[in-house]
Design a protein around this motif. Sequence first.
Motif, PDB file in Angstrom:
ATOM      1  N   SER A 199      -6.355   7.919   1.118  1.00 22.74           N
ATOM      2  CA  SER A 199      -6.237   7.350   0.232  1.00 22.74           C
ATOM      3  C   SER A 199      -4.885   6.733  -0.429  1.00 22.74           C
ATOM      4  CB  SER A 199      -6.489   8.157  -1.321  1.00 22.74           C
ATOM      5  OG  SER A 199      -6.486   9.660  -1.220  1.00 22.74           O
ATOM      6  N   GLY A 200      -5.080   6.333  -1.457  1.00 23.36           N
ATOM      7  CA  GLY A 200      -4.016   5.748  -2.510  1.00 23.36           C
ATOM      8  C   GLY A 200      -3.937   4.526  -3.056  1.00 23.36           C
ATOM      9  N   THR A 201      -2.769   3.781  -3.795  1.00 21.22           N
ATOM     10  CA  THR A 201      -2.673   2.521  -4.597  1.00 21.22           C
ATOM     11  C   THR A 201      -2.086   1.412  -3.296  1.00 21.22           C
ATOM     12  OG1 THR A 201      -2.342   4.921  -5.580  1.00 21.22           O
ATOM     13  CG2 THR A 201      -1.991   2.423  -6.646  1.00 21.22           C
ATOM     14  N   SER A 252      -1.381   8.445  -0.544  1.00 21.07           N
ATOM     15  CA  SER A 252      -1.028   9.768  -1.209  1.00 21.07           C
ATOM     16  C   SER A 252      -0.573  10.401  -0.780  1.00 21.07           C
ATOM     17  CB  SER A 252      -2.181  10.440  -1.367  1.00 21.07           C
ATOM     18  OG  SER A 252      -2.822  10.404   0.311  1.00 21.07           O
ATOM     19  N   TYR A 268       0.439  -1.476   0.069  1.00 16.88           N
ATOM     20  CA  TYR A 268       0.258  -0.372  -0.330  1.00 16.88           C
ATOM     21  C   TYR A 268       0.823   1.260  -0.013  1.00 16.88           C
ATOM     22  CZ  TYR A 268      -4.022  -3.102   1.316  1.00 16.88           C
ATOM     23  OH  TYR A 268      -4.639  -4.566   1.358  1.00 16.88           O
ATOM     24  N   PHE A 321     -11.737  -0.347  -2.220  1.00 20.62           N
ATOM     25  CA  PHE A 321     -10.864  -1.028  -2.643  1.00 20.62           C
ATOM     26  C   PHE A 321     -11.576  -0.284  -4.005  1.00 20.62           C
ATOM     27  CE2 PHE A 321      -9.146  -3.347   0.421  1.00 20.62           C
ATOM     28  CZ  PHE A 321      -7.482  -3.291  -0.329  1.00 20.62           C
ATOM     29  N   GLU A 322     -11.172   0.534  -5.513  1.00 24.55           N
ATOM     30  CA  GLU A 322     -11.837   0.147  -6.496  1.00 24.55           C
ATOM     31  C   GLU A 322     -10.707  -1.133  -7.112  1.00 24.55           C
ATOM     32  OE1 GLU A 322     -11.454   3.992  -9.129  1.00 24.55           O
ATOM     33  OE2 GLU A 322     -11.185   5.031  -6.756  1.00 24.55           O
ATOM     34  N   LYS A 350      -1.003  -2.446  -5.001  1.00 24.72           N
ATOM     35  CA  LYS A 350      -0.579  -3.602  -5.540  1.00 24.72           C
ATOM     36  C   LYS A 350      -0.392  -5.020  -4.808  1.00 24.72           C
ATOM     37  CE  LYS A 350       4.132  -3.280  -8.240  1.00 24.72           C
ATOM     38  NZ  LYS A 350       5.389  -3.403  -8.744  1.00 24.72           N
ATOM     39  N   THR A 367      -2.371  -3.367  -9.786  1.00 22.91           N
ATOM     40  CA  THR A 367      -3.381  -1.973  -8.950  1.00 22.91           C
ATOM     41  C   THR A 367      -4.432  -1.546  -9.145  1.00 22.91           C
ATOM     42  OG1 THR A 367      -2.589  -0.134 -10.789  1.00 22.91           O
ATOM     43  CG2 THR A 367      -0.403  -1.308  -8.790  1.00 22.91           C
ATOM     44  N   ALA A 368      -4.638  -0.857  -8.019  1.00 22.31           N
ATOM     45  CA  ALA A 368      -5.863  -0.089  -7.615  1.00 22.31           C
ATOM     46  C   ALA A 368      -5.729   1.018  -6.546  1.00 22.31           C
ATOM     47  CB  ALA A 368      -6.791  -2.002  -7.549  1.00 22.31           C
ATOM     48  N   SER A 369      -6.712   1.546  -6.518  1.00 25.82           N
ATOM     49  CA  SER A 369      -7.053   2.827  -6.130  1.00 25.82           C
ATOM     50  C   SER A 369      -7.444   2.196  -4.315  1.00 25.82           C
ATOM     51  CB  SER A 369      -7.318   4.330  -6.590  1.00 25.82           C
ATOM     52  OG  SER A 369      -6.380   4.326  -7.513  1.00 25.82           O
ATOM     53  N   THR A 389      -9.824   4.282  -0.662  1.00 24.52           N
ATOM     54  CA  THR A 389      -9.624   4.770  -0.040  1.00 24.52           C
ATOM     55  C   THR A 389     -10.081   4.372   1.439  1.00 24.52           C
ATOM     56  OG1 THR A 389     -12.249   4.881   0.173  1.00 24.52           O
ATOM     57  CG2 THR A 389     -10.740   6.837  -1.614  1.00 24.52           C
TER      58      THR A 389
END
Length: 114
Positions: free
Chosen positions: A105-107, A30, A27, A83-84, A109, A95-97, A99
């Motif tokens: 928030s972030g990304t 941001s 993870y 997760f998106e 992997k 990967t996915a964004s 919150t």
Amino acid sequence: MLRILGVVAASALFATAAHATVTTIEYTGSDGEQVTVAYDDATNTATVIGGESDGATSPYTFDEAANKLCSNDAEGAEVCVTFEGTGEEPKAGDTASFTTNDGRSGTAKVVSIQ
């Protein structure tokens, strides 16, 4: 990001494959802070890898319909990560964004699936 250590799990994108036992996810917030967590789908236990919380474990729950993972952080507060995702079977490198319920928030992997 350390608050995530107790929560992180998988979304539909990161849902553990039927044959997988452990999914490792990195993870990146941001703010640039990173934490890596291994999710054991046999025990529903998340384990932090590296850093000051190395080896810390926490149980987690995952709501596949909402792509939402919840657990308690190191201080005992509930933290949920949403997760998106696409719902496709995950693979290393995906990967996915994300919150969190406390506004971060972030990304995320997928590092490995074993």
